[in-house]
Design a protein around this motif. Structure first.
Motif, PDB file in Angstrom:
ATOM      1  N   SER A 183       0.793  -1.230   0.000  1.00 14.29           N
ATOM      2  CA  SER A 183       0.000   0.000   0.000  1.00 14.29           C
ATOM      3  C   SER A 183       0.827   1.283   0.000  1.00 14.29           C
ATOM      4  N   PRO A 184       2.065   1.308   0.572  1.00 17.03           N
ATOM      5  CA  PRO A 184       2.853   2.546   0.496  1.00 17.03           C
ATOM      6  C   PRO A 184       3.327   2.896  -0.907  1.00 17.03           C
ATOM      7  N   ASN A 185       3.065   2.030  -1.908  1.00 12.40           N
ATOM      8  CA  ASN A 185       3.377   2.389  -3.286  1.00 12.40           C
ATOM      9  C   ASN A 185       2.700   3.688  -3.691  1.00 12.40           C
ATOM     10  N   ASP A 186       1.513   3.947  -3.140  1.00  9.59           N
ATOM     11  CA  ASP A 186       0.787   5.181  -3.424  1.00  9.59           C
ATOM     12  C   ASP A 186       1.152   6.193  -2.344  1.00  9.59           C
ATOM     13  N   VAL A 187       1.692   7.330  -2.761  1.00  4.40           N
ATOM     14  CA  VAL A 187       2.163   8.331  -1.803  1.00  4.40           C
ATOM     15  C   VAL A 187       1.036   8.832  -0.905  1.00  4.40           C
ATOM     16  N   ILE A 188      -0.211   8.712  -1.363  1.00  4.93           N
ATOM     17  CA  ILE A 188      -1.337   9.142  -0.530  1.00  4.93           C
ATOM     18  C   ILE A 188      -1.379   8.339   0.764  1.00  4.93           C
ATOM     19  N   PHE A 189      -0.760   7.157   0.776  1.00  8.88           N
ATOM     20  CA  PHE A 189      -0.688   6.328   1.983  1.00  8.88           C
ATOM     21  C   PHE A 189      -0.158   7.123   3.168  1.00  8.88           C
ATOM     22  N   PHE A 190       0.887   7.915   2.939  1.00  8.49           N
ATOM     23  CA  PHE A 190       1.541   8.618   4.040  1.00  8.49           C
ATOM     24  C   PHE A 190       0.647   9.703   4.623  1.00  8.49           C
ATOM     25  N   LEU A 191      -0.079  10.414   3.774  1.00  2.77           N
ATOM     26  CA  LEU A 191      -0.998  11.445   4.261  1.00  2.77           C
ATOM     27  C   LEU A 191      -2.197  10.813   4.952  1.00  2.77           C
ATOM     28  N   LEU A 192      -2.643   9.688   4.416  1.00  8.63           N
ATOM     29  CA  LEU A 192      -3.762   8.961   5.019  1.00  8.63           C
ATOM     30  C   LEU A 192      -3.386   8.499   6.431  1.00  8.63           C
ATOM     31  N   HIS A 193      -2.184   7.934   6.564  1.00  7.38           N
ATOM     32  CA  HIS A 193      -1.795   7.409   7.864  1.00  7.38           C
ATOM     33  C   HIS A 193      -1.365   8.494   8.836  1.00  7.38           C
ATOM     34  N   CYS A 194      -0.924   9.629   8.347  1.00  3.42           N
ATOM     35  CA  CYS A 194      -0.716  10.758   9.254  1.00  3.42           C
ATOM     36  C   CYS A 194      -2.053  11.226   9.824  1.00  3.42           C
ATOM     37  N   GLN A 195      -3.092  11.207   9.014  1.00  6.44           N
ATOM     38  CA  GLN A 195      -4.425  11.562   9.507  1.00  6.44           C
ATOM     39  C   GLN A 195      -4.894  10.555  10.562  1.00  6.44           C
ATOM     40  N   LEU A 196      -4.617   9.269  10.351  1.00  2.62           N
ATOM     41  CA  LEU A 196      -4.998   8.253  11.324  1.00  2.62           C
ATOM     42  C   LEU A 196      -4.159   8.361  12.599  1.00  2.62           C
ATOM     43  N   ASP A 197      -2.887   8.692  12.445  1.00  6.17           N
ATOM     44  CA  ASP A 197      -2.046   8.919  13.618  1.00  6.17           C
ATOM     45  C   ASP A 197      -2.545  10.138  14.388  1.00  6.17           C
ATOM     46  N   ARG A 198      -2.988  11.135  13.670  1.00  9.15           N
ATOM     47  CA  ARG A 198      -3.572  12.333  14.281  1.00  9.15           C
ATOM     48  C   ARG A 198      -4.857  11.974  15.038  1.00  9.15           C
ATOM     49  N   LEU A 199      -5.639  11.076  14.462  1.00  9.65           N
ATOM     50  CA  LEU A 199      -6.845  10.607  15.124  1.00  9.65           C
ATOM     51  C   LEU A 199      -6.497   9.884  16.423  1.00  9.65           C
ATOM     52  N   TRP A 200      -5.512   9.009  16.376  1.00 11.57           N
ATOM     53  CA  TRP A 200      -5.086   8.290  17.568  1.00 11.57           C
ATOM     54  C   TRP A 200      -4.592   9.273  18.627  1.00 11.57           C
ATOM     55  N   ALA A 201      -3.782  10.258  18.218  1.00 14.13           N
ATOM     56  CA  ALA A 201      -3.270  11.257  19.159  1.00 14.13           C
ATOM     57  C   ALA A 201      -4.414  12.061  19.779  1.00 14.13           C
ATOM     58  N   ALA A 202      -5.422  12.378  18.977  1.00 15.96           N
ATOM     59  CA  ALA A 202      -6.572  13.113  19.498  1.00 15.96           C
ATOM     60  C   ALA A 202      -7.325  12.272  20.527  1.00 15.96           C
ATOM     61  N   TRP A 203      -7.497  10.976  20.234  1.00 13.94           N
ATOM     62  CA  TRP A 203      -8.156  10.077  21.191  1.00 13.94           C
ATOM     63  C   TRP A 203      -7.333   9.952  22.464  1.00 13.94           C
ATOM     64  N   GLN A 204      -6.012   9.838  22.325  1.00 12.47           N
ATOM     65  CA  GLN A 204      -5.148   9.747  23.497  1.00 12.47           C
ATOM     66  C   GLN A 204      -5.286  10.987  24.379  1.00 12.47           C
ATOM     67  N   GLY A 205      -5.408  12.150  23.741  1.00  4.54           N
ATOM     68  CA  GLY A 205      -5.482  13.388  24.485  1.00  4.54           C
ATOM     69  C   GLY A 205      -6.845  13.692  25.066  1.00  4.54           C
ATOM     70  N   TYR A 206      -7.862  12.965  24.638  1.00  8.17           N
ATOM     71  CA  TYR A 206      -9.229  13.246  25.089  1.00  8.17           C
ATOM     72  C   TYR A 206      -9.434  12.870  26.546  1.00  8.17           C
ATOM     73  N   SER A 207      -8.796  11.812  26.996  1.00 10.58           N
ATOM     74  CA  SER A 207      -8.972  11.355  28.380  1.00 10.58           C
ATOM     75  C   SER A 207      -7.658  10.801  28.909  1.00 10.58           C
ATOM     76  N   PRO A 208      -7.328  11.062  30.174  1.00 13.65           N
ATOM     77  CA  PRO A 208      -6.131  10.467  30.768  1.00 13.65           C
ATOM     78  C   PRO A 208      -6.151   8.936  30.705  1.00 13.65           C
ATOM     79  N   GLN A 209      -7.333   8.358  30.663  1.00 14.95           N
ATOM     80  CA  GLN A 209      -7.447   6.904  30.602  1.00 14.95           C
ATOM     81  C   GLN A 209      -7.001   6.353  29.236  1.00 14.95           C
ATOM     82  N   ASN A 210      -6.968   7.210  28.238  1.00 16.86           N
ATOM     83  CA  ASN A 210      -6.604   6.770  26.894  1.00 16.86           C
ATOM     84  C   ASN A 210      -5.104   6.832  26.623  1.00 16.86           C
ATOM     85  N   ARG A 211      -4.412   7.707  27.338  1.00 19.12           N
ATOM     86  CA  ARG A 211      -3.073   8.106  26.924  1.00 19.12           C
ATOM     87  C   ARG A 211      -2.102   6.943  26.776  1.00 19.12           C
TER      88      ARG A 211
END
Length: 308
Positions: free
Chosen positions: A215-243
């Motif tokens: 899947s990383p053959n398509d450069v859009i993979f990196f932007l897609l997964h940065c968005q997902l990493d951003r989602l994970w970071a947002a979830w982690q920051g939402y509650s101390p229980q998530n971090r």
């Protein structure tokens, strides 16, 4: 069905069954000046071109997709090998792109900064426009990048639309839900049958990015997964229980995914070591739980999908 099961193996960092809520031991790295990962549209032409040029420089590397560590490793490679001075961008599809992904701003034909317009059957769905049109992919066979957008990519439900997962409302549900339960969070992001935002985006874009092993053959993979990493970071920051919630199993049982959706076998802990072959040093999970700690030093720009 086999392809669907393979795509279920896309996971954020490690699988989760047992949740560990205790903070890890502090790491030596002090992140005093975190880099800012910005949404693609906010970069401007010059920064977009710098990223495109660096990616074209770097793609002689065979990169393995280990998400947060993998993305951080890619940034380091772009800097050391291609003299890139920026940070990885992300693609925030909640800004309105979800209405018509096929004609999103990113997928334009600009020869210097475009990701290429979606091709048709006349080119065998080979991307012939954009900044990366001439990149030759060596795996699994020699070819140029392919992409084939499908709004309804789910064989088990031909009426289900992939873009229903990409709305701002769905983003907020993911960030605020599953408090303290990473298993539930990951399951919601992937979906019971691949209908979550993660796999739905891969499947709907189609072509190379829909294939697990390349899947990383398509450069859009990196932007897609940065968005997902951003989602994970947002979830982690939402509650101390998530971090620091982490756990699960190291073995992904694809044939029994519904029974073991987040893996089985040896439990994942904060001391589990992630390997990226010779691309980066072996790294413990606890060094990746904070984007401004451990081996990491970055944060995300705030856009439409509020970084909570």
């Amino acid at each position: 069905m086999k392809e669907f099961l393979q795509l279920k193996a896309f996971i954020f960092l490690a699988s989760v069954v047992v949740v560990a809520l205790a903070a890890p031991e502090s790491c030596e790295n002090e992140c005093k000046n975190p880099g800012i990962r910005r949404e693609w549209r906010s970069l401007g032409f010059n920064d977009q071109k710098a990223f495109a040029d660096a990616i074209k420089c770097s793609l002689h590397w065979h990169l393995l997709s280990w998400h947060r560590l993998f993305l951080n490793t890619l940034e380091n490679i772009l800097r050391s090998e291609c003299h890139y001075t920026g940070h990885l961008p992300f693609w925030d599809w909640t800004l309105g792109d979800y209405h018509d992904i096929k004609h999103s701003y990113l997928f334009n034909a600009d020869p210097e900064v475009g990701f290429g317009a979606f091709p048709g059957p006349e080119t065998n769905y080979t991307v012939t426009t954009g900044a990366f049109r001439n990149l030759i992919r060596a795996y699994p066979y020699t070819h140029r990048g392919q992409r084939n957008y499908t709004l309804r990519p789910f064989a088990y439900d031909p009426l289900l639309q992939a873009n229903t997962t990409q709305t701002l409302e769905e983003w907020k549900k993911l960030v605020t839900g599953s408090v303290g339960n990473y298993t539930s969070f990951q399951y919601s992001v992937d979906g019971v049958r691949g209908e979550g935002v993660h796999i739905a985006t891969h499947l709907s874009i189609g072509g190379d990015v829909a294939a697990l092993s390349y899947s990383p053959n398509d450069v859009i993979f990196f932007l897609l997964h940065c968005q997902l990493d951003r989602l994970w970071a947002a979830w982690q920051g939402y509650s101390p229980q998530n971090r620091y919630a982490i756990g699960g199993g190291l073995t992904q049982d694809l044939l029994h995914y519904d029974t073991y959706p987040v893996g089985t076998g040896t439990p994942v802990t904060l001391d589990t070591v992630i390997l990226l072959s010779n691309l980066a040093p072996n790294t413990k999970v606890k060094e990746l739980m904070d984007t401004k700690g451990g081996v990491l030093c970055y944060e995300y720009e705030i856009t439409g999908s509020t970084y909570m």
